[in-house]
Design an enzyme around this catalytic site. Structure first.
Site, mmCIF file in Angstrom:
data_model
loop_
_atom_site.group_PDB
_atom_site.id
_atom_site.type_symbol
_atom_site.label_atom_id
_atom_site.label_comp_id
_atom_site.label_asym_id
_atom_site.label_seq_id
_atom_site.Cartn_x
_atom_site.Cartn_y
_atom_site.Cartn_z
ATOM 1 N N ASP A 1 0.961 -1.287 -0.060
ATOM 2 C CA ASP A 1 -0.053 0.192 -0.015
ATOM 3 C C ASP A 1 0.949 1.395 0.120
ATOM 4 O O ASP A 1 0.520 2.414 0.005
ATOM 5 C CB ASP A 1 -0.845 -0.035 1.097
ATOM 6 C CG ASP A 1 -0.466 -0.041 2.453
ATOM 7 O OD1 ASP A 1 1.040 -0.127 2.390
ATOM 8 O OD2 ASP A 1 -0.675 -0.218 3.443
ATOM 9 N N GLY A 2 2.096 1.127 -0.150
ATOM 10 C CA GLY A 2 3.058 2.215 -0.170
ATOM 11 C C GLY A 2 3.450 2.792 1.088
ATOM 12 O O GLY A 2 4.337 3.724 1.394
ATOM 13 N N GLU A 3 2.964 2.218 2.135
ATOM 14 C CA GLU A 3 3.512 2.457 3.636
ATOM 15 C C GLU A 3 5.133 2.043 3.645
ATOM 16 O O GLU A 3 5.426 0.935 3.142
ATOM 17 C CB GLU A 3 2.670 2.039 4.664
ATOM 18 C CG GLU A 3 1.513 2.564 4.628
ATOM 19 C CD GLU A 3 0.547 2.353 5.704
ATOM 20 O OE1 GLU A 3 0.827 1.423 6.531
ATOM 21 O OE2 GLU A 3 -0.787 2.477 5.767
ATOM 22 N N GLN B 1 13.324 28.693 1.495
ATOM 23 C CA GLN B 1 12.299 29.319 1.962
ATOM 24 C C GLN B 1 12.558 30.179 3.284
ATOM 25 O O GLN B 1 12.108 29.192 4.349
ATOM 26 C CB GLN B 1 11.136 28.740 1.819
ATOM 27 C CG GLN B 1 9.596 29.261 2.121
ATOM 28 C CD GLN B 1 9.312 30.139 0.856
ATOM 29 O OE1 GLN B 1 9.611 29.777 -0.347
ATOM 30 N NE2 GLN B 1 7.998 30.976 1.127
ATOM 31 N N HIS C 1 22.026 26.452 2.326
ATOM 32 C CA HIS C 1 21.886 27.662 1.726
ATOM 33 C C HIS C 1 21.691 28.924 2.618
ATOM 34 O O HIS C 1 20.427 28.951 3.075
ATOM 35 C CB HIS C 1 20.862 27.615 0.546
ATOM 36 C CG HIS C 1 20.424 29.068 0.108
ATOM 37 N ND1 HIS C 1 21.212 29.072 -1.100
ATOM 38 C CD2 HIS C 1 19.661 29.893 0.212
ATOM 39 C CE1 HIS C 1 20.595 30.452 -1.576
ATOM 40 N NE2 HIS C 1 19.757 30.863 -0.686
ATOM 41 N N LYS D 1 20.725 39.529 -9.598
ATOM 42 C CA LYS D 1 19.713 38.433 -10.136
ATOM 43 C C LYS D 1 18.303 38.775 -9.819
ATOM 44 O O LYS D 1 17.983 39.203 -8.665
ATOM 45 C CB LYS D 1 19.930 36.862 -9.925
ATOM 46 C CG LYS D 1 18.795 35.916 -10.222
ATOM 47 C CD LYS D 1 19.277 34.555 -10.123
ATOM 48 C CE LYS D 1 18.803 34.329 -8.503
ATOM 49 N NZ LYS D 1 19.352 32.696 -8.425
ATOM 50 N N ASP E 1 27.727 28.370 -7.944
ATOM 51 C CA ASP E 1 26.808 28.769 -7.188
ATOM 52 C C ASP E 1 26.541 27.655 -6.241
ATOM 53 O O ASP E 1 27.361 26.558 -6.368
ATOM 54 C CB ASP E 1 25.478 28.813 -8.275
ATOM 55 C CG ASP E 1 24.412 29.600 -7.465
ATOM 56 O OD1 ASP E 1 24.407 30.060 -6.412
ATOM 57 O OD2 ASP E 1 23.414 29.871 -8.214
ATOM 58 N N THR F 1 16.451 24.438 -11.364
ATOM 59 C CA THR F 1 16.001 24.384 -12.713
ATOM 60 C C THR F 1 16.940 24.803 -13.754
ATOM 61 O O THR F 1 16.828 24.394 -14.816
ATOM 62 C CB THR F 1 14.808 25.400 -13.003
ATOM 63 O OG1 THR F 1 15.404 26.704 -12.784
ATOM 64 C CG2 THR F 1 13.668 25.640 -11.950
ATOM 65 N N THR G 1 19.246 30.279 -13.327
ATOM 66 C CA THR G 1 20.120 30.995 -13.128
ATOM 67 C C THR G 1 21.595 30.834 -13.820
ATOM 68 O O THR G 1 21.878 31.779 -14.356
ATOM 69 C CB THR G 1 20.454 30.886 -11.523
ATOM 70 O OG1 THR G 1 19.167 30.768 -10.729
ATOM 71 C CG2 THR G 1 21.508 31.978 -10.875
HETATM 72 C C1 R5P Z 1 19.436 30.651 -5.073
HETATM 73 O O1 R5P Z 1 19.250 31.540 -4.202
HETATM 74 C C2 R5P Z 1 20.523 29.670 -5.087
HETATM 75 O O2 R5P Z 1 21.712 30.204 -4.772
HETATM 76 C C3 R5P Z 1 20.705 29.239 -6.587
HETATM 77 O O3 R5P Z 1 20.949 30.305 -7.162
HETATM 78 C C4 R5P Z 1 19.265 28.854 -6.921
HETATM 79 O O4 R5P Z 1 18.780 28.107 -6.179
HETATM 80 C C5 R5P Z 1 19.441 28.159 -8.558
HETATM 81 O O5 R5P Z 1 18.164 27.889 -9.014
HETATM 82 P P1 R5P Z 1 17.633 27.314 -10.388
HETATM 83 O O6 R5P Z 1 18.699 26.637 -10.823
HETATM 84 O O7 R5P Z 1 16.396 27.072 -10.251
HETATM 85 O O8 R5P Z 1 17.971 29.019 -11.090
#
Ligand code: R5P
Length: 304
Positions: A43-45, A102, A134, A198, A225, A230, A233
């Site tokens: 069941d995924g548990e 966040q 971060h 940015k 970075d 995604t 950046t």
């Molecule tokens: C942002 O505050 C982080 O330092 C990275 O620049 C960010 O998480 C990169 O995100 P993405 O690859 O989605 O642009």
């Protein structure tokens, strides 16, 4: 080191699924790697069984927190099982600590998930070790964690890689948050760095700006970075460097989060090569930070 360290006695090491390599390295320091059986019921548990005696032992769980919503409940259950079986202390080694971005309520009603996670981990664990969390609006993990936290810097390992692989690097941070990593790297290498600006309008919508006045012929740009998610950046920073007449940049990130087709986007935009640290397993891992993590774990002060 004049204080007693944890690892002067045998500890128990538990690996969450996918974290066996680092757990084995920790255990090779003279500790007991205990088998964790973890599987899904139909069941995924989750079914969890720890095959060893934890009573009155100091226990370390190794679990990187990539794709956290998938691993989080299993980690919680594993930590609670370890306590229930009598573990005296619990240390979490999470090379990638997710949910740190966040760090503010940007819009009414939003969750500040970085601090909620910190509250939960502070209840479940006695210590936390991670690699380059971060930290932006939170200046230190101590602002949100009620337990001792230790963070390992990937900068020495990245410095070693760049000094071996790149002639005349110009270190480029794509946004203000990246300045901490760009400046540390540039100062260790004794080379110049610039930080771009940015503006993020959405998850996949970022604009990067800035004028780079350095002699473009003389330098190989190296974008640095902490996270590639995604990839937008990096893509926008690559476009800007190319528009200003620079060579295709080498792109380095500490945590290879890589959502969807981020890697492809970066290479298509003209990133010369993509290099990450092994806090999250990925084909771009070229920089090994495990020895630094092991040293931090061994040298953390003993708890009374
Ligand atoms: C942002 O505050 C982080 O330092 C990275 O620049 C960010 O998480 C990169 O995100 P993405 O690859 O989605 O642009």
């Amino acid at each position: 080191m004049d204080h007693p360290t944890h690892t002067q006695h045998r500890e128990v090491i538990l690996a969450a699924p996918g974290n066996e390599e680092l757990a084995t390295l920790l255990a090779e320091e003279g500790h007991d790697l205990v088998k964790v059986e973890l599987r899904q019921f139909p069941d995924g548990e989750s079914y969890i069984r720890i095959h060893g005696d934890l009573k009155d032992r100091d226990v370390t769980i190794v679990c990187t927190l990539h794709r956290p919503d998938r691993v989080f409940l299993q980690l919680a259950l594993l930590a609670h099982t370890a306590r229930d079986l009598g573990a005296k202390t619990l240390c979490l080694v999470a090379p990638y600590l997710s949910y740190m971005r966040q760090d503010e309520r940007f819009h009414a009603g939003e969750a500040v998930t970085s601090s909620y996670l910190a509250m939960m981990f502070s209840q479940w664990f006695d210590e936390l070790i991670t690699v380059d969390p971060h930290l932006h609006r939170w200046k230190s993990l101590d602002e949100i964690y009620a337990i001792p936290t230790y963070h390992v810097s990937a900068a020495p390992s990245i410095t070693r890689w760049v000094s071996q692989e790149v002639k005349q690097p110009l270190i480029v941070g794509p946004d203000s948050e990246s300045e901490q990593w760009a400046s540390a790297l540039a100062s260790a290498l004794g080379v110049p760095y610039v930080v771009l600006e940015k503006v993020r309008q959405g998850d996949r919508d970022v604009q990067v700006s800035g004028e780079i006045l350095t002699d473009r012929e003389a330098y190989q740009p190296v974008l640095v970075d902490d996270i590639i998610s995604t990839g937008r950046t990096m893509v926008e920073a690559i476009h800007l460097l190319k528009e200003q007449g620079f060579e295709s940049p080498i792109c380095i990130a500490i945590h290879a989060v890589f959502s969807d087709d981020a890697e492809q986007h970066i290479l298509q935009a003209g990133g010369q090569c993509l290099v990450t640290c092994n806090t999250i397993e990925h084909t771009t891992n070229r920089i090994n930070v495990w020895q630094e993590v092991v040293s931090c774990w061994k040298e953390r002060p003993a708890r009374c």
